[in-house]
Design a protein around this motif. Structure first.
Motif, PDB file in Angstrom:
ATOM      1  N   ALA A 170      -3.911   3.171   0.274  1.00  0.00           N
ATOM      2  CA  ALA A 170      -2.769   3.938  -0.255  1.00  0.00           C
ATOM      3  C   ALA A 170      -1.465   3.477   0.384  1.00  0.00           C
ATOM      4  N   ARG A 171      -1.488   3.238   1.683  1.00  0.00           N
ATOM      5  CA  ARG A 171      -0.282   2.760   2.361  1.00  0.00           C
ATOM      6  C   ARG A 171       0.090   1.366   1.872  1.00  0.00           C
ATOM      7  N   TYR A 172      -0.927   0.521   1.682  1.00  0.00           N
ATOM      8  CA  TYR A 172      -0.656  -0.830   1.204  1.00  0.00           C
ATOM      9  C   TYR A 172      -0.047  -0.805  -0.194  1.00  0.00           C
ATOM     10  N   ARG A 173      -0.531   0.080  -1.058  1.00  0.00           N
ATOM     11  CA  ARG A 173       0.057   0.156  -2.401  1.00  0.00           C
ATOM     12  C   ARG A 173       1.516   0.581  -2.329  1.00  0.00           C
ATOM     13  N   ALA A 174       1.818   1.545  -1.470  1.00  0.00           N
ATOM     14  CA  ALA A 174       3.195   2.040  -1.362  1.00  0.00           C
ATOM     15  C   ALA A 174       4.103   1.050  -0.641  1.00  0.00           C
ATOM     16  N   PHE A 175       3.566   0.363   0.365  1.00  0.00           N
ATOM     17  CA  PHE A 175       4.358  -0.548   1.188  1.00  0.00           C
ATOM     18  C   PHE A 175       3.540  -1.806   1.485  1.00  0.00           C
ATOM     19  N   PRO A 176       3.392  -2.713   0.517  1.00  0.00           N
ATOM     20  CA  PRO A 176       2.558  -3.907   0.731  1.00  0.00           C
ATOM     21  C   PRO A 176       3.021  -4.779   1.888  1.00  0.00           C
ATOM     22  N   GLU A 177       4.291  -4.659   2.282  1.00  0.00           N
ATOM     23  CA  GLU A 177       4.797  -5.485   3.379  1.00  0.00           C
ATOM     24  C   GLU A 177       4.161  -5.117   4.720  1.00  0.00           C
ATOM     25  N   VAL A 178       3.484  -3.981   4.780  1.00  0.00           N
ATOM     26  CA  VAL A 178       2.890  -3.551   6.045  1.00  0.00           C
ATOM     27  C   VAL A 178       1.837  -4.528   6.526  1.00  0.00           C
ATOM     28  N   LYS A 179       1.162  -5.201   5.615  1.00  0.00           N
ATOM     29  CA  LYS A 179       0.109  -6.138   6.025  1.00  0.00           C
ATOM     30  C   LYS A 179       0.694  -7.306   6.806  1.00  0.00           C
ATOM     31  N   TRP A 184       6.587  -1.807  11.875  1.00  0.00           N
ATOM     32  CA  TRP A 184       8.033  -1.961  12.120  1.00  0.00           C
ATOM     33  C   TRP A 184       8.821  -1.944  10.823  1.00  0.00           C
ATOM     34  N   SER A 185       8.180  -2.340   9.733  1.00  0.00           N
ATOM     35  CA  SER A 185       8.897  -2.459   8.460  1.00  0.00           C
ATOM     36  C   SER A 185       8.912  -1.161   7.659  1.00  0.00           C
ATOM     37  N   LEU A 186       8.269  -0.103   8.173  1.00  0.00           N
ATOM     38  CA  LEU A 186       8.070   1.104   7.384  1.00  0.00           C
ATOM     39  C   LEU A 186       8.893   2.278   7.890  1.00  0.00           C
ATOM     40  N   PRO A 187       9.172   3.223   7.003  1.00  0.00           N
ATOM     41  CA  PRO A 187       9.769   4.483   7.433  1.00  0.00           C
ATOM     42  C   PRO A 187       8.687   5.377   8.037  1.00  0.00           C
ATOM     43  N   ARG A 188       9.082   6.531   8.492  1.00  0.00           N
ATOM     44  CA  ARG A 188       8.108   7.521   8.960  1.00  0.00           C
ATOM     45  C   ARG A 188       7.304   8.007   7.756  1.00  0.00           C
ATOM     46  N   LEU A 189       5.992   7.853   7.813  1.00  0.00           N
ATOM     47  CA  LEU A 189       5.137   8.219   6.694  1.00  0.00           C
ATOM     48  C   LEU A 189       4.512   9.592   6.910  1.00  0.00           C
ATOM     49  N   ALA A 190       4.152  10.263   5.808  1.00  0.00           N
ATOM     50  CA  ALA A 190       3.582  11.605   5.880  1.00  0.00           C
ATOM     51  C   ALA A 190       2.295  11.694   5.078  1.00  0.00           C
ATOM     52  N   GLU A 236       7.836  19.108   0.470  1.00  0.00           N
ATOM     53  CA  GLU A 236       9.296  19.221   0.546  1.00  0.00           C
ATOM     54  C   GLU A 236       9.755  19.363   1.993  1.00  0.00           C
ATOM     55  N   LEU A 237       8.968  20.082   2.813  1.00  0.00           N
ATOM     56  CA  LEU A 237       9.300  20.217   4.228  1.00  0.00           C
ATOM     57  C   LEU A 237       9.298  18.860   4.916  1.00  0.00           C
ATOM     58  N   ALA A 238       8.276  18.055   4.630  1.00  0.00           N
ATOM     59  CA  ALA A 238       8.199  16.724   5.237  1.00  0.00           C
ATOM     60  C   ALA A 238       9.399  15.872   4.839  1.00  0.00           C
ATOM     61  N   LYS A 239       9.769  15.946   3.577  1.00  0.00           N
ATOM     62  CA  LYS A 239      10.938  15.183   3.112  1.00  0.00           C
ATOM     63  C   LYS A 239      12.202  15.616   3.846  1.00  0.00           C
ATOM     64  N   SER A 240      12.332  16.919   4.058  1.00  0.00           N
ATOM     65  CA  SER A 240      13.534  17.432   4.724  1.00  0.00           C
ATOM     66  C   SER A 240      13.621  16.970   6.168  1.00  0.00           C
ATOM     67  N   GLN A 241      12.484  16.573   6.736  1.00  0.00           N
ATOM     68  CA  GLN A 241      12.451  16.085   8.110  1.00  0.00           C
ATOM     69  C   GLN A 241      12.587  14.562   8.188  1.00  0.00           C
ATOM     70  N   GLY A 242      12.821  13.939   7.039  1.00  0.00           N
ATOM     71  CA  GLY A 242      13.025  12.499   7.017  1.00  0.00           C
ATOM     72  C   GLY A 242      11.769  11.679   6.829  1.00  0.00           C
ATOM     73  N   ALA A 243      10.647  12.319   6.565  1.00  0.00           N
ATOM     74  CA  ALA A 243       9.393  11.604   6.363  1.00  0.00           C
ATOM     75  C   ALA A 243       9.230  11.206   4.904  1.00  0.00           C
ATOM     76  N   VAL A 244       8.426  10.192   4.658  1.00  0.00           N
ATOM     77  CA  VAL A 244       8.167   9.705   3.304  1.00  0.00           C
ATOM     78  C   VAL A 244       6.711  10.006   2.946  1.00  0.00           C
ATOM     79  N   GLN A 273       4.977  13.691  -7.758  1.00  0.00           N
ATOM     80  CA  GLN A 273       5.586  13.122  -6.557  1.00  0.00           C
ATOM     81  C   GLN A 273       5.290  11.627  -6.397  1.00  0.00           C
ATOM     82  N   GLY A 274       4.388  11.098  -7.243  1.00  0.00           N
ATOM     83  CA  GLY A 274       4.031   9.681  -7.125  1.00  0.00           C
ATOM     84  C   GLY A 274       3.206   9.379  -5.890  1.00  0.00           C
ATOM     85  N   LEU A 275       2.305  10.291  -5.519  1.00  0.00           N
ATOM     86  CA  LEU A 275       1.515  10.147  -4.308  1.00  0.00           C
ATOM     87  C   LEU A 275       0.078   9.729  -4.624  1.00  0.00           C
ATOM     88  N   TRP A 276      -0.521   9.011  -3.707  1.00  0.00           N
ATOM     89  CA  TRP A 276      -1.937   8.650  -3.819  1.00  0.00           C
ATOM     90  C   TRP A 276      -2.767   9.909  -3.572  1.00  0.00           C
TER      91      TRP A 276
END
Length: 497
Positions: A170-179, A184-190, A236-244, A273-276
């Motif tokens: 799921a993380r790879y689909r959202a942010f393939p650059e992580v591999k 370091w290339s990612l935001p705070r994930l939730a 929504e709470l996680a988003k308000s705290q800056g998490a993705v 929300q477009g979430l896995w």
């Protein structure tokens, strides 16, 4: 090279002649009990102990565990085998209620013996041609029960690893650059999961560098089911705290209460929300065999991935766990592949897409599909449905009918949770020390039952509830007599408390 037959129509080849006599004696004795359909399908009788408890120091001395310079003769090795069996917990015993597995199907057990004898790894077609094709067929059939005509998947070493696979893909689909670039290339994930989900969610978040503080726990109702409205608010709470947000982990069959999260409204939220959406059905997935009970997982076809452990309710034996994906773009391979040139050469003489090992985070991978395939071949989908309907769901219904203890909740599944109120606490529910004293009851009774070897069932606290028993009723050998015995035995063991 010599051969011996250890079960009807099964012949294994043993290369070392010195092993023949030892292996033959052990396997013939063991399987003769399992393959006798005219007797209770067990290697033990009702009068045998579930366990012969010994303290660690005493047990170590009895087993003589020291590894020495010289080997031992066959007669001594046979005694070692007898001791191992004698002092191990008899999980095939009808009064073993302790875990989310019990007993073993004898067809699956035969498959396990054959797998061990063949001793191959499940990573390439050239070394495991039968099992590569077999795994593909079994995974395809499991996906069809989920409701997917296409997809992907792989057998994993347990449900925890299956859940880790889901989060990683799921993380790879959202942010393939992580591999390539790492965290370091990612935001705070939730990550989002229920308060009663399996602890593997926290393990996966820690292992993958997401962090356990970024696992947001969603509230559950009294039955232990995730509350979809709170999921939406927590996102929504996680988003308000800056998490993705990127991953929602739902559960079909929680470990303690056997709760099934409402998948349809959870899927609606994930779509918006477009979430896995992952469904951990390690425990409850086998209800999909049942026309009567598959409604518990209504909406599972909308998930992106599903964990399913046939070694639990389907009795294939440890271990047999699959991660199933709806994806048809080879995310599993793209996420985990390392393109090892010595193993996954692309100029082989056969279709290299059959080399499935690069989907896995492992290199060597144990063959887990044969035991399930052989059992499925033997009894068919109808036989597995009957196992779920008659052998599984009928037991908690009966137990609830005869129940005389304090139930935590009416069981939705095969987890029956309850308190035993000892004589000294009856009628004293309003006493200030009532909960503190009640919390000590289950541990004492558990100790007594194990030391006497009469049965095994687990206990735990949960939320504001003090220690209560959790009885798992899935053994294929389980009778109404066994369940009545369990209740009577708890009363006997706790009569002086």
């Amino acid at each position: 090279m010599c051969c011996f037959g250890f079960a009807p129509n099964i012949v294994l080849c043993i290369q070392d002649k010195k092993l023949i006599s030892l292996a033959k004696k052990f396997s013939q004795c063991y399987l003769s009990a399992l393959l006798n359909k005219n007797k209770r399908n067990s290697t033990v009788s009702d009068t045998d102990s579930v366990c012969e408890w010994r303290e660690p120091e005493e047990l170590a001395a009895l087993l003589d565990l020291e590894l020495r310079e010289n080997g031992e003769p066959q007669h001594q090795l046979l005694q070692r085998i007898r001791d191992v069996a004698k002092y191990s917990v008899k999980t095939n015993h009808p009064r073993f209620f302790n875990q989310l597995f019990a007993g073993v199907d004898y067809h699956a057990l035969t498959g396990r013996f054959l797998t061990e004898a063949l001793n191959t790894s499940q990573y390439t077609y050239e070394v495991a041609p039968v099992f590569v094709l077999m795994e593909d067929e079994v995974l395809s059939k499991l996906r069809s029960l989920v409701g997917w005509a296409e997809g992907d998947g792989i057998f994993c070493p347990g449900g925890t690893m299956s859940n880790m696979y889901a989060m990683n893909v799921a993380r790879y689909r959202a942010f393939p650059e992580v591999k390539l670039k790492g965290m370091w290339s990612l935001p705070r994930l939730a990550v989002f999961t229920s308060q009663q989900s399996h602890y593997s969610v926290m393990k996966a978040a820690a292992f993958q560098g997401i962090g356990t503080e970024n696992v947001f726990k969603v509230k559950v109702d009294d039955r232990g089911c995730m509350i979809p409205e709170d999921l939406g608010e927590t996102i929504e709470l996680a988003k308000s705290q800056g998490a993705v947000p990127f991953f929602v982990h739902a559960t079909s069959g929680t470990t303690v209460q056997g709760a099934f999260d409402p998948l349809e409204p959870i899927a609606d939220i994930c779509d918006r929300q477009g979430l896995w959406m992952h469904v951990d059905a390690a425990w409850g997935g086998s209800v999909l065999f049942s026309k009567e009970h598959k409604h518990l997982m209504r909406g599972v076809e909308r998930a992106d991935s599903v964990t399913w452990n046939p070694h639990k309710m389907m009795l294939t034996g440890l271990q047999c766990s699959a991660i199933l994906l709806k994806d048809t773009t080879h995310l599993l391979k793209h996420c985990h592949s390392a393109d090892a040139k010595y193993l996954f050469q692309q100029d082989k003489f056969y279709d290299t897409s059959l080399d499935t090992g690069d989907k896995s985070i492992q290199c060597g991978r144990k063959v887990d599909c044969l035991k399930l395939w052989l059992m499925w071949k033997a009894v068919g989908s109808k036989g597995l449905e009957e196992r779920v309907d008659r052998k599984t769901f009928s037991s908690p219904i009966y137990l609830t009918y005869v129940f005389r203890f304090c139930s935590v909740e009416q069981p939705l599944f095969v987890n029956v949770c309850f308190w035993f109120i000892p004589p000294s606490l009856r009628g004293k529910e309003n006493s200030p020390d009532y909960n503190d004293r009640l919390s000590k009851v289950a541990p004492v009774i558990k100790e007594r039952m194990m030391k006497q070897g009469t049965m095994m069932l687990g206990y735990q606290p949960q939320g504001g509830r003090v220690n209560f028993f959790r009885m798992i009723v899935i053994s294929p050998q389980l009778s109404h007599q066994d369940m009545t015995f369990c209740l009577n035995e708890i009363e006997r063991l706790g009569s002086d408390l």
